[in-house]
Design an enzyme around this catalytic site. Structure first.
Site, PDB file in Angstrom:
ATOM      1  N   ALA A   1     -37.557  15.048  -6.389  1.00 60.04           N
ATOM      2  CA  ALA A   1     -37.746  16.335  -5.727  1.00 60.04           C
ATOM      3  C   ALA A   1     -37.123  16.352  -4.322  1.00 60.04           C
ATOM      4  CB  ALA A   1     -39.231  16.668  -5.655  1.00 60.04           C
ATOM      5  N   HIS A   2     -37.217  17.510  -3.678  1.00 61.49           N
ATOM      6  CA  HIS A   2     -36.542  17.692  -2.388  1.00 61.49           C
ATOM      7  C   HIS A   2     -37.117  16.784  -1.300  1.00 61.49           C
ATOM      8  CE1 HIS A   2     -39.360  21.418  -1.606  1.00 61.49           C
ATOM      9  NE2 HIS A   2     -40.043  20.294  -1.765  1.00 61.49           N
TER      10      HIS A   2
END
Length: 314
Positions: free
Chosen positions: A202-203
């Site tokens: 994820a980011h």
């Protein structure tokens, strides 16, 4: 007869070379038909008794090097260059020694280092950086938007993802793995990271050097994974926590808090026959009631013991 292939011990024939890295399988040396076997010094005498062998301190590593030599010798690595069906933005910088596979998309501002191999149908979105000697397997998406939304009443407002993905040298990304771009800063994979297929990063995640993750691992946003870690298949890691260097997580474990001490962590409930599992699950649902009842009984027992003690004094 010259060696024509690399094969497992149990299926190798007289044209194959095989390897033995697990001493527990040493009995297979008696039955294998391999022309040559790669073995540890502990199995050298047994291997020599059956025929040709290569003795090395690390047969598995020797095998890995042999597969690389074999593939290169047989011309199975893609040639440098960009496949005619790939779409590469004019602003992207692709090293001349890199190879870009069919139907891949390389967007504006992307930088791809020397001798990196991009498979088919790979998407590398704007401004992402891929280091040297990386391998990006087919279907991977690097730099897609992270999952960021703010609640407004009953609806969601998208948070634009303004960072990028920065990948170091000698990194491998498996097929259909997704690495999201950062919301503000970058998502970072350090040198030597190895990712299996179907992994979600994820980011704003940071992954340290030489960390490896098996298939179906999911890493939530803004988590920091240390160097030289291993995450087995199906591991889940919640967001905004840290894992120390040399942390090793067993398959299907969910990590919900930071791990500051290196070591192996496991949180998998053992499987069993379904009927027995249902019985145990039903018991688990009653744990709080059972705990409260035990505490109540302990209080009653303490009161009784105190009363007995008082009577004995009298």
């Amino acid at each position: 007869m010259p060696i024509q292939t690399i094969a497992p011990l149990d299926s190798a024939d007289a044209s194959a070379i095989a390897f033995l890295s697990d001493a527990r399988l040493a009995a297979a040396l008696q039955t294998t038909q391999a022309a040559c076997v790669i073995v540890h010094p502990a199995q050298a005498e047994q291997a020599q008794a059956r025929g040709a062998c290569i003795v090395t301190a690390d047969p598995y590593l020797y095998f890995a090097r042999l597969t690389q030599w074999w593939r290169k010798r047989h011309g199975q690595y893609p040639e440098p260059g960009i496949h005619p069906s790939a779409v590469v933005h004019p602003d992207a910088q692709v090293d001349a020694s890199a190879s870009i596979g069919p139907l891949s998309v390389i967007e504006a501002g992307v930088k791809i280092g020397a001798h990196t191999r991009i498979g088919s149908r790979v998407t590398i979105e704007r401004d992402c950086v891929i280091g040297a000697r990386c391998v990006i397997q087919s279907g991977a998406v690097i730099g897609g938007d992270g999952f960021g939304f703010a609640k407004e009443g009953q609806s969601w407002v998208k948070i634009e993802q303004l960072g990028a993905v920065v990948i170091g040298d000698d990194v491998e990304v498996g097929a259909n793995t997704c690495i999201d771009r950062g919301a503000l800063g970058d998502t970072i994979l350090a040198n030597g990271v190895k990712l299996d297929n179907l992994i979600q990063i994820a980011h704003n995640v940071q992954v340290g050097e030489n960390t490896a993750m098996a298939a179906c691992v999911g890493i939530s946003g803004s988590t920091k994974i240390g160097a030289n870690c291993t995450l087995a298949g199906g591991v889940g890691v919640v967001g905004h926590i840290e894992l120390a260097d040399n942390t090793h997580v067993s398959g299907a474990t969910v990590i919900s808090r930071s791990l500051t001490e290196p070591g192996r962590y496991t949180g998998v409930y053992p499987f069993e026959h379904h009927a027995k599992w249902e019985q145990n699950a039903a018991s688990l649902r009653q744990l709080k009631k059972m705990r409260d009842r035990i505490k109540s009984l302990e209080k009653e027992l303490t009161a009784v013991q105190a009363s007995v003690a008082t009577q004995q004094k009298i």
